[in-house]
Design a protein around this motif. Structure first.
Motif, PDB file in Angstrom:
ATOM      1  N   ARG A 161       8.469 -11.139   2.654  1.00 45.18           N
ATOM      2  CA  ARG A 161       8.357 -12.354   3.459  1.00 45.18           C
ATOM      3  C   ARG A 161       6.933 -12.896   3.476  1.00 45.18           C
ATOM      4  NH1 ARG A 161      11.427  -9.474   8.257  1.00 45.18           N
ATOM      5  NH2 ARG A 161       9.476  -8.388   8.059  1.00 45.18           N
ATOM      6  N   ASP A 162       6.109 -12.433   2.551  1.00 45.74           N
ATOM      7  CA  ASP A 162       4.717 -12.854   2.443  1.00 45.74           C
ATOM      8  C   ASP A 162       3.886 -12.522   3.676  1.00 45.74           C
ATOM      9  OD1 ASP A 162       5.114 -13.799  -0.114  1.00 45.74           O
ATOM     10  OD2 ASP A 162       5.621 -15.809   0.571  1.00 45.74           O
ATOM     11  N   GLU A 163       4.314 -11.535   4.439  1.00 51.47           N
ATOM     12  CA  GLU A 163       3.523 -11.055   5.562  1.00 51.47           C
ATOM     13  C   GLU A 163       2.633  -9.937   5.041  1.00 51.47           C
ATOM     14  OE1 GLU A 163       6.472  -9.767   8.314  1.00 51.47           O
ATOM     15  OE2 GLU A 163       6.973 -11.789   8.959  1.00 51.47           O
ATOM     16  N   LYS A 164       1.429  -9.866   5.553  1.00 55.02           N
ATOM     17  CA  LYS A 164       0.491  -8.853   5.085  1.00 55.02           C
ATOM     18  C   LYS A 164       0.644  -7.570   5.877  1.00 55.02           C
ATOM     19  CE  LYS A 164      -2.759 -12.052   3.182  1.00 55.02           C
ATOM     20  NZ  LYS A 164      -4.117 -12.528   3.114  1.00 55.02           N
ATOM     21  N   LEU A 165       0.715  -6.462   5.136  1.00 59.67           N
ATOM     22  CA  LEU A 165       0.784  -5.133   5.719  1.00 59.67           C
ATOM     23  C   LEU A 165      -0.599  -4.516   5.587  1.00 59.67           C
ATOM     24  CD1 LEU A 165       2.402  -2.643   6.708  1.00 59.67           C
ATOM     25  CD2 LEU A 165       2.811  -2.114   4.309  1.00 59.67           C
ATOM     26  N   SER A 166      -1.159  -4.106   6.676  1.00 58.62           N
ATOM     27  CA  SER A 166      -2.490  -3.530   6.657  1.00 58.62           C
ATOM     28  C   SER A 166      -2.382  -2.007   6.646  1.00 58.62           C
ATOM     29  CB  SER A 166      -3.263  -3.999   7.897  1.00 58.62           C
ATOM     30  OG  SER A 166      -4.558  -3.473   7.877  1.00 58.62           O
ATOM     31  N   LEU A 167      -3.040  -1.394   5.680  1.00 55.35           N
ATOM     32  CA  LEU A 167      -3.029   0.064   5.562  1.00 55.35           C
ATOM     33  C   LEU A 167      -4.421   0.611   5.846  1.00 55.35           C
ATOM     34  CD1 LEU A 167      -1.033   0.537   2.245  1.00 55.35           C
ATOM     35  CD2 LEU A 167      -0.192   0.783   4.566  1.00 55.35           C
ATOM     36  N   GLU A 168      -4.459   1.697   6.576  1.00 54.83           N
ATOM     37  CA  GLU A 168      -5.709   2.405   6.795  1.00 54.83           C
ATOM     38  C   GLU A 168      -5.594   3.753   6.101  1.00 54.83           C
ATOM     39  OE1 GLU A 168      -7.292   2.557  10.721  1.00 54.83           O
ATOM     40  OE2 GLU A 168      -6.486   0.583  11.220  1.00 54.83           O
ATOM     41  N   TYR A 169      -6.569   4.045   5.249  1.00 57.24           N
ATOM     42  CA  TYR A 169      -6.557   5.293   4.489  1.00 57.24           C
ATOM     43  C   TYR A 169      -7.462   6.311   5.158  1.00 57.24           C
ATOM     44  CZ  TYR A 169      -4.237   2.610   0.875  1.00 57.24           C
ATOM     45  OH  TYR A 169      -3.348   1.851   0.175  1.00 57.24           O
ATOM     46  N   PRO A 170      -7.160   7.599   4.957  1.00 60.35           N
ATOM     47  CA  PRO A 170      -5.963   8.135   4.304  1.00 60.35           C
ATOM     48  C   PRO A 170      -4.718   7.874   5.149  1.00 60.35           C
ATOM     49  CG  PRO A 170      -7.226   9.917   5.260  1.00 60.35           C
ATOM     50  CD  PRO A 170      -8.019   8.655   5.488  1.00 60.35           C
ATOM     51  N   CYS A 171      -3.558   7.822   4.475  1.00 62.50           N
ATOM     52  CA  CYS A 171      -2.306   7.602   5.189  1.00 62.50           C
ATOM     53  C   CYS A 171      -1.160   8.305   4.460  1.00 62.50           C
ATOM     54  CB  CYS A 171      -2.006   6.113   5.343  1.00 62.50           C
ATOM     55  SG  CYS A 171      -1.623   5.246   3.810  1.00 62.50           S
ATOM     56  N   ASP A 172      -0.081   8.536   5.187  1.00 70.36           N
ATOM     57  CA  ASP A 172       1.123   9.100   4.585  1.00 70.36           C
ATOM     58  C   ASP A 172       1.833   7.996   3.822  1.00 70.36           C
ATOM     59  OD1 ASP A 172       0.842  11.719   5.607  1.00 70.36           O
ATOM     60  OD2 ASP A 172       1.595  11.044   7.553  1.00 70.36           O
ATOM     61  N   TRP A 173       2.331   8.327   2.628  1.00 70.87           N
ATOM     62  CA  TRP A 173       3.011   7.351   1.797  1.00 70.87           C
ATOM     63  C   TRP A 173       4.270   7.989   1.239  1.00 70.87           C
ATOM     64  CZ3 TRP A 173       2.109   2.378   1.746  1.00 70.87           C
ATOM     65  CH2 TRP A 173       2.724   1.586   0.783  1.00 70.87           C
ATOM     66  N   SER A 174       5.294   7.184   1.072  1.00 70.08           N
ATOM     67  CA  SER A 174       6.562   7.680   0.546  1.00 70.08           C
ATOM     68  C   SER A 174       6.921   6.937  -0.734  1.00 70.08           C
ATOM     69  CB  SER A 174       7.662   7.481   1.596  1.00 70.08           C
ATOM     70  OG  SER A 174       8.875   8.002   1.130  1.00 70.08           O
ATOM     71  N   TYR A 175       7.225   7.704  -1.764  1.00 72.59           N
ATOM     72  CA  TYR A 175       7.706   7.159  -3.035  1.00 72.59           C
ATOM     73  C   TYR A 175       9.169   7.559  -3.169  1.00 72.59           C
ATOM     74  CZ  TYR A 175       2.698   7.206  -4.194  1.00 72.59           C
ATOM     75  OH  TYR A 175       1.344   7.046  -4.179  1.00 72.59           O
ATOM     76  N   LYS A 176      10.026   6.634  -3.572  1.00 74.84           N
ATOM     77  CA  LYS A 176      11.411   6.975  -3.879  1.00 74.84           C
ATOM     78  C   LYS A 176      11.501   7.102  -5.395  1.00 74.84           C
ATOM     79  CE  LYS A 176      14.897   5.526  -1.562  1.00 74.84           C
ATOM     80  NZ  LYS A 176      15.590   6.671  -1.014  1.00 74.84           N
ATOM     81  N   LEU A 177      11.960   8.262  -5.845  1.00 73.63           N
ATOM     82  CA  LEU A 177      12.019   8.563  -7.268  1.00 73.63           C
ATOM     83  C   LEU A 177      13.459   8.695  -7.720  1.00 73.63           C
ATOM     84  CD1 LEU A 177       9.317  11.365  -7.203  1.00 73.63           C
ATOM     85  CD2 LEU A 177       8.974   8.934  -7.610  1.00 73.63           C
ATOM     86  N   ILE A 178      13.759   8.140  -8.879  1.00 73.72           N
ATOM     87  CA  ILE A 178      15.101   8.226  -9.445  1.00 73.72           C
ATOM     88  C   ILE A 178      14.989   8.881 -10.816  1.00 73.72           C
ATOM     89  CG2 ILE A 178      17.124   6.918 -10.211  1.00 73.72           C
ATOM     90  CD1 ILE A 178      16.254   4.768  -8.116  1.00 73.72           C
ATOM     91  N   ALA A 179      15.825   9.902 -11.027  1.00 73.81           N
ATOM     92  CA  ALA A 179      15.814  10.650 -12.286  1.00 73.81           C
ATOM     93  C   ALA A 179      17.239  11.079 -12.628  1.00 73.81           C
ATOM     94  CB  ALA A 179      14.904  11.867 -12.165  1.00 73.81           C
ATOM     95  N   SER A 180      17.380  11.645 -13.816  1.00 77.46           N
ATOM     96  CA  SER A 180      18.699  12.107 -14.258  1.00 77.46           C
ATOM     97  C   SER A 180      19.109  13.404 -13.584  1.00 77.46           C
ATOM     98  CB  SER A 180      18.711  12.308 -15.775  1.00 77.46           C
ATOM     99  OG  SER A 180      18.466  11.091 -16.422  1.00 77.46           O
ATOM    100  N   GLU A 181      18.135  14.251 -13.295  1.00 74.25           N
ATOM    101  CA  GLU A 181      18.443  15.539 -12.664  1.00 74.25           C
ATOM    102  C   GLU A 181      17.279  16.000 -11.797  1.00 74.25           C
ATOM    103  OE1 GLU A 181      17.255  18.583 -16.220  1.00 74.25           O
ATOM    104  OE2 GLU A 181      19.294  17.795 -16.215  1.00 74.25           O
ATOM    105  N   VAL A 182      17.588  16.811 -10.824  1.00 74.78           N
ATOM    106  CA  VAL A 182      16.603  17.261  -9.842  1.00 74.78           C
ATOM    107  C   VAL A 182      15.478  18.070 -10.487  1.00 74.78           C
ATOM    108  CG1 VAL A 182      16.255  18.702  -7.792  1.00 74.78           C
ATOM    109  CG2 VAL A 182      18.244  17.211  -7.930  1.00 74.78           C
TER     110      VAL A 182
END
Length: 89
Positions: A7-28
């Motif tokens: 929505r073109d709103e700015k998200l402000s991050l302060e480092y260090p911070c917790d971050w989450s990546y969603k990963l997709i693969a063929s097998e665990v």
């Protein structure tokens, strides 16, 4: 650091911070190997998200502390480029 969302709103991050990546693969196990290759021994939490309807893909959440924008982007790009990872969100 500011990030634009859909929505073109700015998200402000302060480092260090917790971050989450969603990963997709063929097998665990292939996904876990990719994580070892990219982040080595860094502390992280890996949790199952879901499997595709046909069972062809698995998605997992990788949660970890990122130290700065370069660190966050480096991990994203390295995971995205890894042969075992189909997609990173």
């Amino acid at each position: 650091m500011e990030i634009l969302n859909a929505r073109d709103e700015k998200l402000s991050l302060e480092y260090p911070c917790d971050w989450s990546y969603k990963l997709i693969a063929s097998e665990v196990e292939a996904l876990k190997q990719a994580i070892r290759d990219v982040i080595d021994e860094r502390e992280h939490k890996l949790s199952h998200s879901k499997n595709s309807k046909g069972g062809k893909y698995v998605s997992m959440n990788l949660d970890m502390l990122v130290h700065n924008e370069d660190d966050r982007n480096f991990i994203y790009e390295a995971l995205k480029a890894h042969q075992n990872i189909k997609m990173v969100l």
